[in-house]
Design a protein around this motif. Structure first.
Motif, PDB file in Angstrom:
ATOM      1  N   VAL A  21       0.847  -1.402   0.037  1.00 52.82           N
ATOM      2  CA  VAL A  21       0.079   0.015  -0.151  1.00 52.82           C
ATOM      3  C   VAL A  21       0.724   1.319  -0.116  1.00 52.82           C
ATOM      4  CG1 VAL A  21      -1.632   1.427   1.329  1.00 52.82           C
ATOM      5  CG2 VAL A  21      -1.948  -1.076   0.837  1.00 52.82           C
ATOM      6  N   GLY A  22       1.950   1.252   0.715  1.00 54.43           N
ATOM      7  CA  GLY A  22       2.746   2.276   0.681  1.00 54.43           C
ATOM      8  C   GLY A  22       3.287   2.896  -0.377  1.00 54.43           C
ATOM      9  N   PRO A  23       3.763   2.264  -1.608  1.00 52.53           N
ATOM     10  CA  PRO A  23       4.438   2.508  -2.659  1.00 52.53           C
ATOM     11  C   PRO A  23       3.022   3.071  -3.522  1.00 52.53           C
ATOM     12  CG  PRO A  23       5.417   0.638  -2.328  1.00 52.53           C
ATOM     13  CD  PRO A  23       4.369   0.867  -1.103  1.00 52.53           C
ATOM     14  N   ILE A  24       1.884   2.679  -3.361  1.00 47.58           N
ATOM     15  CA  ILE A  24       0.759   3.150  -4.313  1.00 47.58           C
ATOM     16  C   ILE A  24       0.307   4.263  -3.697  1.00 47.58           C
ATOM     17  CG2 ILE A  24      -1.620   2.602  -4.617  1.00 47.58           C
ATOM     18  CD1 ILE A  24      -0.971  -0.506  -4.531  1.00 47.58           C
ATOM     19  N   VAL A  25       0.432   4.591  -2.416  1.00 47.27           N
ATOM     20  CA  VAL A  25       0.115   6.044  -1.902  1.00 47.27           C
ATOM     21  C   VAL A  25       1.007   7.042  -2.208  1.00 47.27           C
ATOM     22  CG1 VAL A  25      -0.172   7.357   0.306  1.00 47.27           C
ATOM     23  CG2 VAL A  25      -1.247   5.162   0.003  1.00 47.27           C
ATOM     24  N   ALA A  26       2.135   6.649  -2.172  1.00 52.41           N
ATOM     25  CA  ALA A  26       3.406   7.507  -2.583  1.00 52.41           C
ATOM     26  C   ALA A  26       3.566   7.891  -3.938  1.00 52.41           C
ATOM     27  CB  ALA A  26       4.767   6.864  -2.312  1.00 52.41           C
ATOM     28  N   VAL A  27       3.213   6.935  -4.922  1.00 52.61           N
ATOM     29  CA  VAL A  27       2.848   7.488  -6.341  1.00 52.61           C
ATOM     30  C   VAL A  27       1.855   8.157  -6.508  1.00 52.61           C
ATOM     31  CG1 VAL A  27       2.564   6.510  -8.496  1.00 52.61           C
ATOM     32  CG2 VAL A  27       4.376   5.285  -7.063  1.00 52.61           C
ATOM     33  N   ALA A  28       0.682   8.026  -5.924  1.00 51.16           N
ATOM     34  CA  ALA A  28      -0.468   8.807  -5.823  1.00 51.16           C
ATOM     35  C   ALA A  28      -0.050  10.354  -5.504  1.00 51.16           C
ATOM     36  CB  ALA A  28      -1.533   8.350  -5.073  1.00 51.16           C
ATOM     37  N   GLY A  29       0.936  10.398  -4.398  1.00 50.83           N
ATOM     38  CA  GLY A  29       1.104  11.734  -3.885  1.00 50.83           C
ATOM     39  C   GLY A  29       1.901  12.247  -5.196  1.00 50.83           C
ATOM     40  N   VAL A  30       2.845  11.586  -5.842  1.00 48.29           N
ATOM     41  CA  VAL A  30       3.644  12.240  -6.783  1.00 48.29           C
ATOM     42  C   VAL A  30       2.841  12.890  -7.791  1.00 48.29           C
ATOM     43  CG1 VAL A  30       5.374  11.850  -8.635  1.00 48.29           C
ATOM     44  CG2 VAL A  30       5.779  10.803  -6.429  1.00 48.29           C
ATOM     45  N   VAL A  31       1.763  12.050  -8.196  1.00 46.12           N
ATOM     46  CA  VAL A  31       0.816  12.563  -9.480  1.00 46.12           C
ATOM     47  C   VAL A  31       0.102  13.778  -8.791  1.00 46.12           C
ATOM     48  CG1 VAL A  31      -1.339  11.828 -10.472  1.00 46.12           C
ATOM     49  CG2 VAL A  31       0.382  10.180 -10.273  1.00 46.12           C
ATOM     50  N   LEU A  32      -0.459  13.981  -7.693  1.00 45.07           N
ATOM     51  CA  LEU A  32      -0.800  15.047  -7.043  1.00 45.07           C
ATOM     52  C   LEU A  32      -0.153  16.243  -7.074  1.00 45.07           C
ATOM     53  CD1 LEU A  32      -2.840  14.160  -4.012  1.00 45.07           C
ATOM     54  CD2 LEU A  32      -3.867  14.946  -6.010  1.00 45.07           C
TER      55      LEU A  32
END
Length: 65
Positions: A43-54
């Motif tokens: 879950v951590g990397p998925i959330v981090a990638v979503a943050g980069v997209v934002l």
């Protein structure tokens, strides 16, 4: 002022994603129930990638002005 909220949310998501990843991998031992749980290492990397997209979207919104 439109792009600051997604930017701040993206930064928060990147930091949380990194912490969750490290906890899930057992690198960051904080005494939490998340320590060593594989779910958080996923879950951590998925959330981090979503943050980069934002962050990218926020920067593009600020650049259009």
């Amino acid at each position: 002022m439109k792009g600051w909220l997604p930017f701040a949310g993206g930064m928060l998501a990147v930091v949380l994603g990194a912490v969750w990843t490290l906890q899930g991998l057992g690198v960051l031992d904080s005494g939490s129930v998340m320590d060593g749980v594989t779910l958080w290492a996923i879950v951590g990397p998925i959330v981090a990638v979503a943050g980069v997209v934002l962050i990218v979207l926020a920067m593009r919104a600020r650049g259009r002005r």
